[in-house]
Design a protein around this motif. Sequence first.
Motif, PDB file in Angstrom:
ATOM      1  N   GLY A  61      -2.910   1.869   0.648  1.00  0.00           N
ATOM      2  CA  GLY A  61      -3.241   3.266   0.896  1.00  0.00           C
ATOM      3  C   GLY A  61      -4.213   3.822  -0.120  1.00  0.00           C
ATOM      4  N   ILE A  62      -4.939   4.846   0.268  1.00  0.00           N
ATOM      5  CA  ILE A  62      -5.885   5.465  -0.646  1.00  0.00           C
ATOM      6  C   ILE A  62      -5.173   6.194  -1.772  1.00  0.00           C
ATOM      7  N   ASP A  63      -3.843   6.353  -1.634  1.00  0.00           N
ATOM      8  CA  ASP A  63      -3.088   7.071  -2.654  1.00  0.00           C
ATOM      9  C   ASP A  63      -2.768   6.217  -3.869  1.00  0.00           C
ATOM     10  N   LEU A  64      -2.988   4.893  -3.800  1.00  0.00           N
ATOM     11  CA  LEU A  64      -2.726   4.033  -4.941  1.00  0.00           C
ATOM     12  C   LEU A  64      -3.854   4.151  -5.965  1.00  0.00           C
ATOM     13  N   VAL A  65      -3.506   4.119  -7.233  1.00  0.00           N
ATOM     14  CA  VAL A  65      -4.505   4.292  -8.299  1.00  0.00           C
ATOM     15  C   VAL A  65      -5.639   3.295  -8.149  1.00  0.00           C
ATOM     16  N   GLY A  66      -5.322   2.032  -7.869  1.00  0.00           N
ATOM     17  CA  GLY A  66      -6.333   0.988  -7.841  1.00  0.00           C
ATOM     18  C   GLY A  66      -7.048   0.820  -6.523  1.00  0.00           C
ATOM     19  N   SER A  67      -6.784   1.676  -5.531  1.00  0.00           N
ATOM     20  CA  SER A  67      -7.439   1.551  -4.225  1.00  0.00           C
ATOM     21  C   SER A  67      -8.850   2.117  -4.268  1.00  0.00           C
ATOM     22  N   GLN A  68      -9.769   1.395  -3.624  1.00  0.00           N
ATOM     23  CA  GLN A  68     -11.150   1.852  -3.483  1.00  0.00           C
ATOM     24  C   GLN A  68     -11.537   1.780  -2.016  1.00  0.00           C
ATOM     25  N   THR A  69     -12.328   2.747  -1.586  1.00  0.00           N
ATOM     26  CA  THR A  69     -12.770   2.809  -0.198  1.00  0.00           C
ATOM     27  C   THR A  69     -14.229   2.389  -0.123  1.00  0.00           C
ATOM     28  N   ILE A  70     -14.512   1.432   0.761  1.00  0.00           N
ATOM     29  CA  ILE A  70     -15.878   0.949   0.969  1.00  0.00           C
ATOM     30  C   ILE A  70     -16.327   1.393   2.357  1.00  0.00           C
ATOM     31  N   PHE A  71     -17.471   2.059   2.431  1.00  0.00           N
ATOM     32  CA  PHE A  71     -18.014   2.475   3.721  1.00  0.00           C
ATOM     33  C   PHE A  71     -19.522   2.286   3.694  1.00  0.00           C
ATOM     34  N   ALA A  72     -19.979   1.255   4.400  1.00  0.00           N
ATOM     35  CA  ALA A  72     -21.420   0.990   4.463  1.00  0.00           C
ATOM     36  C   ALA A  72     -22.078   2.054   5.328  1.00  0.00           C
ATOM     37  N   LEU A  73     -23.050   2.759   4.768  1.00  0.00           N
ATOM     38  CA  LEU A  73     -23.751   3.812   5.509  1.00  0.00           C
ATOM     39  C   LEU A  73     -24.773   3.226   6.465  1.00  0.00           C
ATOM     40  N   SER A 106      -8.660   4.391 -16.490  1.00  0.00           N
ATOM     41  CA  SER A 106      -7.668   3.486 -17.062  1.00  0.00           C
ATOM     42  C   SER A 106      -8.116   2.029 -17.044  1.00  0.00           C
ATOM     43  N   ARG A 107      -8.916   1.668 -16.046  1.00  0.00           N
ATOM     44  CA  ARG A 107      -9.413   0.289 -15.912  1.00  0.00           C
ATOM     45  C   ARG A 107      -8.285  -0.741 -15.955  1.00  0.00           C
ATOM     46  N   GLY A 108      -7.261  -0.575 -15.122  1.00  0.00           N
ATOM     47  CA  GLY A 108      -6.272  -1.630 -15.019  1.00  0.00           C
ATOM     48  C   GLY A 108      -4.835  -1.208 -15.187  1.00  0.00           C
ATOM     49  N   GLU A 109      -4.564   0.018 -15.605  1.00  0.00           N
ATOM     50  CA  GLU A 109      -3.190   0.454 -15.791  1.00  0.00           C
ATOM     51  C   GLU A 109      -2.657   1.118 -14.504  1.00  0.00           C
ATOM     52  N   ARG A 110      -1.410   0.824 -14.177  1.00  0.00           N
ATOM     53  CA  ARG A 110      -0.710   1.479 -13.065  1.00  0.00           C
ATOM     54  C   ARG A 110      -1.452   1.330 -11.742  1.00  0.00           C
ATOM     55  N   LEU A 111      -2.064   0.207 -11.497  1.00  0.00           N
ATOM     56  CA  LEU A 111      -2.908   0.087 -10.312  1.00  0.00           C
ATOM     57  C   LEU A 111      -2.122   0.243  -9.011  1.00  0.00           C
ATOM     58  N   LEU A 112      -0.861  -0.146  -9.007  1.00  0.00           N
ATOM     59  CA  LEU A 112      -0.062  -0.056  -7.787  1.00  0.00           C
ATOM     60  C   LEU A 112       0.737   1.245  -7.707  1.00  0.00           C
ATOM     61  N   SER A 113       0.625   2.087  -8.724  1.00  0.00           N
ATOM     62  CA  SER A 113       1.291   3.388  -8.695  1.00  0.00           C
ATOM     63  C   SER A 113       0.451   4.375  -7.893  1.00  0.00           C
ATOM     64  N   ARG A 114       1.093   5.434  -7.445  1.00  0.00           N
ATOM     65  CA  ARG A 114       0.358   6.470  -6.734  1.00  0.00           C
ATOM     66  C   ARG A 114      -0.455   7.298  -7.724  1.00  0.00           C
ATOM     67  N   ARG A 115      -1.619   7.706  -7.315  1.00  0.00           N
ATOM     68  CA  ARG A 115      -2.460   8.522  -8.174  1.00  0.00           C
ATOM     69  C   ARG A 115      -1.809   9.885  -8.380  1.00  0.00           C
ATOM     70  N   HIS A 124       5.724   0.798 -10.079  1.00  0.00           N
ATOM     71  CA  HIS A 124       5.219   1.712  -9.057  1.00  0.00           C
ATOM     72  C   HIS A 124       6.282   2.081  -8.029  1.00  0.00           C
ATOM     73  N   GLU A 125       7.459   1.472  -8.099  1.00  0.00           N
ATOM     74  CA  GLU A 125       8.540   1.806  -7.178  1.00  0.00           C
ATOM     75  C   GLU A 125       9.611   2.661  -7.853  1.00  0.00           C
ATOM     76  N   ARG A 126       9.335   3.148  -9.037  1.00  0.00           N
ATOM     77  CA  ARG A 126      10.275   4.002  -9.753  1.00  0.00           C
ATOM     78  C   ARG A 126       9.838   5.466  -9.656  1.00  0.00           C
ATOM     79  N   PRO A 127      10.798   6.381  -9.698  1.00  0.00           N
ATOM     80  CA  PRO A 127      10.407   7.785  -9.868  1.00  0.00           C
ATOM     81  C   PRO A 127       9.666   7.955 -11.202  1.00  0.00           C
ATOM     82  N   SER A 128       8.960   9.044 -11.338  1.00  0.00           N
ATOM     83  CA  SER A 128       8.140   9.262 -12.532  1.00  0.00           C
ATOM     84  C   SER A 128       8.982   9.265 -13.808  1.00  0.00           C
ATOM     85  N   TRP A 129       8.453   8.587 -14.829  1.00  0.00           N
ATOM     86  CA  TRP A 129       9.076   8.590 -16.157  1.00  0.00           C
ATOM     87  C   TRP A 129       8.357   9.562 -17.086  1.00  0.00           C
TER      88      TRP A 129
END
Length: 819
Positions: free
Chosen positions: A223-235, A251-260, A397-402
């Motif tokens: 999903g686009i809601d994950l920190v490490g997700s990027q959307t590619i759209f060729a114009l 962050s360049r690598g931290e919490r990539l599977l967590s929600r933004r 990324h499956e835990r409630p916020s700490w």
Amino acid sequence: MTAFSHAQYCRHHGSFSGEHRMPEQFTRNNHYVPQWYQRGFLAKGSHKLHVLNVTPMTRPVGDDRTVIEPELESNSPKLLFKEVDLYTTRFGEDLNDDIERLLFGKIDFDGAPAVRAWIANDVVEIHKRFHDFFRYIDAQKLRTPKGLDWILKRYGALSQTKLMEEMQRLGEMHIAMWTEAVREIVSARLSGVKFVVSDHPVTMYHQLVPPGTSGYEYPNDPGIDLVGSQTIFALDANHCLILTNLEYVDSRGERLLSRRTNARFRSGSLARTDACIRGRDLNDAEVRAINFAIKSRARKYVAASDPEFLYPEREHLSGWEGVAPVLMPKSQTWLFGGETFIGYKDGRTDYRDPFGRTSSAHKYLAKESPKEISSDLPCGCGSGFAFSACCDGRAVHERPSWTTLSIRERNLALCRAVRGILEVDKSTGWLEIRERLNNDHVRRINEAFAALWPLDTSLAELLPWPQLRRSRALLLGMVDPRTVQRTLTGILPYFDEVIAVHPFINPNGVRPEYSPITSPGKFKEQTLRNCITLLVLEPDIWAGKVHLVPDPLDFDPGFRNEIMQIMESRCGDMELGPLDSQLSKALSRDEMLRAIRRLPPKELKEYMRRRSEEAGDLLSDTQLDQVVVTMKRDLENDDLATLDPLSGSKEGEFKTLKGLSRETGLYMAAMTGSIVYTDSDTQWRLLHETDGLHEYQPLPEFTGIAKELSQCEFWVPGESIAHDTDPPGAMKVREAIRQAFVGTRSNGTVELQTSDQDSEASSPADGHEATLLPLRVDVSIPQGGFQRTDVTRLLLQFGRQTDVAAAPMGLFLTARLER
């Protein structure tokens, strides 16, 4: 800079699934990738694209003949990326193509010049067509066969008409987070390799989630809601848009599977339309890397101006993770982020932080994560349980916020505020508190609640995550101190955790004249009741057994609008069941009697004189004086009543009964992995109403469990508001419910050991029958749980993109008239 709010397709362009007629220019060939967009990938002077079938299949063409689909062929855009009747709806023999012509026709008409403006870097046109551009991309994510398969996977079986309706209702759900992302357009103009186009043009890339990853099999993308997700759209063949979450860039690598931060699929947003990183020219290898990602997420077809471009894997040897360095912005990221303040001509102001939050309240609700994690230490999520009994064994990324105060911690903070403001610990009793209660107390208590629950709270992030360690139940009913012993405090011994709606309204979301902060006098008695409920539950909140969750309607206008549309779609007025009608009348009589007792003595005496005259039994002045004394003494003994006289002002006083609707309750139950229970016969009936898609048939494997649970004894206090000790048999019943909870949540089989309870252990001891009241339990375990199409839509728009299971079981608690 432009501000906009979401609007559902069906609201802006009408619902195109209801009218069925045959227009003169009828079309059944539905292009899910528009022809004008495909032409942007043609070679100069060419009229055809080379298209690769990445999953060629053998299909029958006659009784005994089959043909293998060609792997590579050339065709014009008119013949590519289309399916017959992909959007066509049917009513009997009549076909309707309004979705193709009117819905997507309008989106494509507005999207074409918007895409051209981004390619040409025409900042004026980009600003004018900013929303049209992202609306077009959003449509391209949902309207393709892969996008429709994604919808079907979430909803289950849908008719074509319902599928088209839900596709429209989900429209524009990605725009807010896309516009808050870092935007970069990279170029292939100096490269010998050009960008390709697939049958699912909006490509999701996450370096840790290659295609086929468990939980992300087709048609699921990260999903686009994950920190490490990027959307590619060729114009087009030479330009490609890359959208990267700001946290990933930082962050360049931290919490990539967590929600933004502040991830949401339905909300207004604010963005600088002139912010876009440009100027990066890619080489052949970098273009192949992007093409590799596009091809990997395609459903069946990929097209390009040159057949060599269709096989990027031949040269791109670094695999899925090798795409990440190419997609990461290299410069000018300073264009994004920061805080935005807006001033309006009428003096109003507005604010947005980099993640779309409308206040800085999150800074004061943050907490530090524990530096040491040990199995016997309190869990960092703030649940009140030890780490070993809570988040241990879960991915981060499956835990409630700490890092943010949990629901429990906010409720405990409110308890401390109430105790401090009312000086509970210094008082001799509740009567003294009621005597001192004033408007300032009411204002400060509600200010504390408002500070703990700002309107930009991401409630979905705070809800407890589903788990199988303890039984968890959600009260589908109201929270009121007059009924709380039957619906909440008396039920606590039978569940490990209970979730209920918070009795306080949120002052942040109401007009001043309806706010307990600006009009505290109107809410004095209601605030008193809310405080009683809160303080009675405080020990169980501290123990992690009770979660008081504010109603999502108090926070999110989009959620509120969705619920209102659901309510409006119901046929006719909702009829209360017999039990609810009886309760409503009883509460109304109780409210009226309390109001009468609060009348000034002179007015109370005159009121009772009139009533006695109407009854034909005229009382003397002495008798009336005695009645007034008695009623004032009753008022003094009534913990739920304020002692000041009832205001004679026309403004009156507000009384609120907070409860969850069926849809909101099932949404929260699914988000938290809860079963549902209720004492409302209206809600119980609504739970079992079909939505035209889901029939509530009993689950055969759990028929025995339902029968055995319905034989359990539930005992609630008859005179006090809570149990002093667990009622007889509560431990065995709690264990039975826990077993059933785990079994239904995990789709396993469970044999309950409850029928061998001896009568002495499950019934009150002699002398306690008057203090404990029995409740009858009806149990429902439907196939697939309590699924509803509208609840699925709520989960997709206001919940999580990961699969969320419906509430598997429901309990209906009613007074047992005979034992």
